[in-house]
Structure formats: structure tokens, C-alpha cells
Motif scaffolding. Sequence first.
Motif, PDB file in Angstrom:
ATOM      1  N   GLU A   1      10.881 -25.768 -27.195  1.00  0.00           N
ATOM      2  CA  GLU A   1      10.569 -24.455 -27.794  1.00  0.00           C
ATOM      3  C   GLU A   1       9.338 -24.700 -28.726  1.00  0.00           C
ATOM      4  N   VAL A   2       8.817 -25.924 -29.150  1.00  0.00           N
ATOM      5  CA  VAL A   2       7.667 -26.133 -30.017  1.00  0.00           C
ATOM      6  C   VAL A   2       6.356 -25.637 -28.658  1.00  0.00           C
ATOM      7  N   ILE A   3       6.618 -26.206 -27.561  1.00  0.00           N
ATOM      8  CA  ILE A   3       5.624 -26.146 -26.638  1.00  0.00           C
ATOM      9  C   ILE A   3       5.439 -24.649 -25.999  1.00  0.00           C
ATOM     10  N   ASP A   4       6.435 -23.788 -26.267  1.00  0.00           N
ATOM     11  CA  ASP A   4       6.730 -22.447 -25.933  1.00  0.00           C
ATOM     12  C   ASP A   4       5.960 -21.612 -27.183  1.00  0.00           C
ATOM     13  N   GLU A   5       6.607 -21.963 -28.261  1.00  0.00           N
ATOM     14  CA  GLU A   5       6.003 -21.085 -29.431  1.00  0.00           C
ATOM     15  C   GLU A   5       4.457 -21.182 -29.681  1.00  0.00           C
ATOM     16  N   ASP A   6       4.144 -22.410 -29.669  1.00  0.00           N
ATOM     17  CA  ASP A   6       2.547 -22.609 -29.542  1.00  0.00           C
ATOM     18  C   ASP A   6       1.793 -22.394 -28.320  1.00  0.00           C
ATOM     19  N   ASP A   7       2.345 -22.311 -27.192  1.00  0.00           N
ATOM     20  CA  ASP A   7       1.727 -22.004 -25.909  1.00  0.00           C
ATOM     21  C   ASP A   7       0.914 -23.144 -25.575  1.00  0.00           C
TER      22      ASP A   7
ATOM     23  N   HIS B   1       0.274 -29.019 -32.386  1.00  0.00           N
ATOM     24  CA  HIS B   1       0.853 -27.957 -33.337  1.00  0.00           C
ATOM     25  C   HIS B   1      -0.264 -28.111 -34.603  1.00  0.00           C
ATOM     26  N   HIS B   2      -0.348 -29.206 -35.298  1.00  0.00           N
ATOM     27  CA  HIS B   2      -1.127 -28.942 -36.289  1.00  0.00           C
ATOM     28  C   HIS B   2      -2.533 -28.660 -36.246  1.00  0.00           C
ATOM     29  N   LEU B   3      -3.164 -29.331 -34.915  1.00  0.00           N
ATOM     30  CA  LEU B   3      -4.453 -29.040 -34.742  1.00  0.00           C
ATOM     31  C   LEU B   3      -4.562 -27.467 -34.503  1.00  0.00           C
ATOM     32  N   ARG B   4      -3.829 -26.968 -33.600  1.00  0.00           N
ATOM     33  CA  ARG B   4      -3.942 -25.425 -33.254  1.00  0.00           C
ATOM     34  C   ARG B   4      -3.851 -24.773 -34.633  1.00  0.00           C
ATOM     35  N   GLU B   5      -2.967 -25.122 -35.523  1.00  0.00           N
ATOM     36  CA  GLU B   5      -2.705 -24.327 -36.661  1.00  0.00           C
ATOM     37  C   GLU B   5      -3.911 -24.389 -37.501  1.00  0.00           C
TER      38      GLU B   5
ATOM     39  N   ILE C   1      16.802 -32.941 -27.986  1.00  0.00           N
ATOM     40  CA  ILE C   1      15.642 -33.092 -28.542  1.00  0.00           C
ATOM     41  C   ILE C   1      14.538 -32.458 -27.594  1.00  0.00           C
ATOM     42  N   LEU C   2      14.732 -32.793 -26.325  1.00  0.00           N
ATOM     43  CA  LEU C   2      13.685 -32.351 -25.337  1.00  0.00           C
ATOM     44  C   LEU C   2      13.622 -30.887 -25.302  1.00  0.00           C
ATOM     45  N   ALA C   3      14.899 -30.136 -25.726  1.00  0.00           N
ATOM     46  CA  ALA C   3      14.809 -28.874 -25.697  1.00  0.00           C
ATOM     47  C   ALA C   3      14.108 -28.311 -27.097  1.00  0.00           C
TER      48      ALA C   3
END
Length: 505
Positions: A104-110, A39-43, A98-100
Motif C-alpha cells: 500500500e505504501v509503495i502504491d500510495e507513494d508511487d 517515503h520521507h525523501l519524496r515527501e 506486513i507485505l500487503a
Amino acid sequence: MTTTAPTTAPAQGTGEILEAGHVDVLIVGAGVSGIGAAHHLREQFPDRTFVILDAQDNRGGTWWTHQYPGVRSDSDLFTYGYRFKPWRGPSIAAGEEILAYLDEVIDEDDLSPCIRYQHRVTSASWSSEDRRWAVDVTRIDTGQQLRFTTGFLWMCQGYYNHAKPYQPRWEGMDRFAGVIVHPQRWPQGLDLAGKRVIVIGSGATAATLIPAIAGTAKHVTMLQRSPSYFFAPPTTHELALTLRALDIPEEWTHEILRRQYIQQTDVLARTAREAPDDLHALLVESVRPLLPENFDVDKHLTPRYRPWQQRIAIVPDGDLFAALREGTASIVTDTIETFTEDGIKVSSGEEIPADVVVTATGFNLSVLGDVAFTVDGELVDFTGRVTWRGIMINGVPNMAYVFGYFRHSWTLRVDLVSDLVGRLLSHMRDNGATMVVPTLRPQDCDMQLRPWSDPENFNPGYVMRSQHVLFKQGDREPWTHLLEHEEEREILPKADLDDGTLVYS
Ligand SMILES: Cc1cc2nc3c(=O)[nH]c(=O)nc-3n(C[C@H](O)[C@H](O)[C@H](O)COP(=O)(O)OP(=O)(O)OC[C@H]3O[C@@H](n4cnc5c(N)ncnc54)[C@H](O)[C@@H]3O)c2cc1C
């Protein structure tokens, strides 16, 4: 952003190594650390390519590996959740919640197109001439050998071997007629209805599992060698209920609860250092009213070590103690003499009957995912190396690793380390550097090396069993791995990247 690494490998080869592509950053591990790092890398670097490799067949790391009944966090999710994504559930969460959240993070950040499952990284070889790592991978599903190359390796592999739990051997285990299971490899569909269960262990796993199965099993015995500390907060913090009733933005609630929990843990950690006897008494006395009458608190729930020398196990709403009160669970504090056909005989002579024995005995620590590292053809022996701020290792170029907190939530450190790695990558870009190597300065060369974890400070079994294979700390910054978030949240954001300990070229 895309990666140049193909999503599937070509057809199975004949033992040769297949080139799998080049990425700017290669992340090992798709648990909370790897997903947070991505996430941080992509951002921060939307133009850089990256891939996440994980040996398992799904995301979540710890939360995918551990699927025993009742598996849940020990930390509050406002701090175990990321800084950047509000937590909406109860403070203490089940593994699947926690998995859910991670989904969501995986989806939101594709992130899905960048994750490769069943890819076990076996070795990583740095070439100073090529300015890149060659990362060798075995595909668990096909057996293929792949080679990725990358300019920066980000190890988010966690701290234990996911495939091989720590399973001590006791006399007589072979003649036990029942079933022996380890929580790390919980058999799907194991039916405990009407069964007599012994759970060996006294830590968070035992405390979590026992109340979850106590209503189903005939009886559950927690068999411990020595007691641990427990703390019984409510599952949901009152402040969360108050704030949510106000209908304010979720980001506010998340941030306020984060601060609340961080402060609470700071106070606990500080009290453990400054007034350990007071904290000991407070923790022991706080559970006493939750126990059955005449319960031997001294024998079963009074640890012999200082609070926080090992993690304090959380018992949300006191559910473990409710099982003790109801008589569906009990505690035996003793050592195992032998397994018998029908259960376990302990040193006092007592025989505890069992149909199922759960060995909640912990982990085998794994150093950097058991990856074999070489730098310019030379094998890296980590036992002679020193950590740079608990993030890099001396003499190992272009590699960062994530190791979270033990006392605060692991994830608080994921965000902090990601900020520092981001700063480092920007610094290299701005200075035209393609290589960074943590290097002992002349004045550091004769510093005293200390164990990775000072046993006086933190000494759980899985760390103590493996200190001899771990890298070391020095006696001064930046060659230390600070365990306290209270210190690090001040120090890491300001860490000087030009103090001479990082050599760029
Ligand atoms: C049951 C349980 C409950 C816990 N509860 C808490 C809690 O409440 N709070 C807290 O702070 N901590 C808790 N912890 C500690 C927990 O491990 C961390 O919080 C966190 O999950 C670690 O995340 P990670 O991504 O760094 O590592 P992991 O979750 O261990 O994930 C690492 C991933 O890397 C992969 N990997 C490793 N080596 C390789 C390799 N060579 N090649 C490819 N892939 C590799 C693994 O397959 C795994 O999927 C708990 C641990 C357990 C076991």
C-alpha cells in the motif's frame, strides 16, 4: 518525481560496466527501511531523483525472505508500522499482512517505478573531486554489471545476509536420512503432515513456527541449548478493539495505540535495567499458568541471562504453550551430540526421532550489505571506524544507514533517522554544501573505542559472532549508537548538525 536511471538495462554486455544513470539519492534495500526512507525523501524533497536497489526479486526484505509457516511480527504493528500510515489489522501481524501494508505504501507513494529488483550492490566508490558515489551493481537475473552514480547513498540493507543463513554444522548431519531446512530458505510446498519435526532453536522463529506446524506434524520437538524469555500478550490489544468500536479516524487509533505500545516497551526496557530480577520473575511466572501440569519451568523456560540482553520472544495468545498443553509439541533442553540416521542424539543420551529438522539458528550478520566501500581510492576498513549517532560513519562522506531498534520496533528508528537525514540534506542545500563527512574533532581523537554492541547490554549470537567485523562506538555523543527509543526520540530531533563533528564543503 522521476529518476534518470533507466528502468531496464541495455542488452547484456560482454563484461563491460554499463552506465545506469545518475540519481540525487540512491537507496539500497527495499525492506521496511528502504520503503520508509523513500517515503520521507519524496515527501520532503519532491524534486529530488532517487532509486531503490534490492538484490531480491521482490519488496519486503525480511518479510519476503522469511516465508516459513506462521511467520509473523514480534512487535505490535502500531509501532512497527510507519508513523505516517495507520495500521488497521491485529496488533501482531502475519508476514503477508506486513507485505500487503508495504504494498500500500509503495502504491500510495508511487514508488514502483523507482525500485529495481535483482540489483545487488557490490561496491560504492566516493570521489571528492566529482562529489558523487559510483555504485557498482550486479544484476542477478542477467549477470550484467551496471554503474549508478549518486550524490547521497542511503544504506537500508538491514543487518543480515539474506542469501546465506547461519547454519552450524553438527556431527552426523550427512547421515541423517530426513530433510534439513533453514527458516530463511523454506522450501515451497514442504509437506509436514504426519511428520516428526525437530526445531533447533529457542528464539522468536522457533516460537512462531512451532505452533503453526504443530497441528499438522505428528509431533514437534523444540530442541534448545538454553531457554529464552517469552511474553504472551493478546494478538489484538483491547484498546484497539475499544477505539475501533468508536468509529474514530484510523489516524487517531494508530497514534493512540503507538503511544500505548511505546510506553509499555519503555517500562519494560527501564525495568530490565533497573530491576532485572523483578522482570525476570515476572516474565517466567507469567507463562507458568499457561503450561501443562508438572512442566519443568526451571529447566526449559528460565533463561540464564538478564531480560532484554536478547530480544524477548512474543507468543501471541500463548499459542506455543497451547501446543505444549495439547501434547503436539514438547521442549528438550540439551546439547546436540550427533545427528543419527533417524534424528538427533543429545548429550543426556536421549535420541529424538525426526523426519524433518528445522535449524532455527539465526543469521549471519552483514555489515552494510557486504558492499565494498572506497573513499577517494582508499578501501574503507569499517573495523577502525566509529559511528556518528548510529546513522553515519566517520570518514565516509554523504552516506547514511538505517539500523532499527532491537527492543522497540525497528521502524520507529526508520522514521527518526529519516527525519534526521532530511534535516541534513536541507542543511546542506541551505548552506550550498555538496559534501558532508563525519569527522573526529581534535578532542575526540583519543577517545576510547567501544564495541558496536556492549555485550552486557545486548548480546544475541548473531551480534556476538560478528562484533569483530563491525564498526565501533566512541565513549561520548555523537559517536554512540543509543539503543533506547526513549532517549533517541528526544536526542535525534534536536541533534546539532553544526557541532563540529560534521564537516561540510
Ligand atoms: C522473522 C523475523 C521477524 C522479525 N520481526 C521483527 C519484529 O516484529 N519487530 C522488529 O522490530 N524487528 C523484527 N525483525 C527484525 C527485522 O529484520 C527488521 O524489523 C526489519 O525488517 C529490517 O528491515 P530493513 O529494511 O532494515 O532490512 P531487511 O528487511 O533486512 O531488508 C534489507 C533489504 O536490503 C537488501 N540488500 C541488502 N544488501 C544489499 C546489497 N548489497 N545490494 C542490494 N540489496 C541489498 C536485501 O536484499 C533486503 O531485501 C524480524 C526479523 C526476522 C528475521
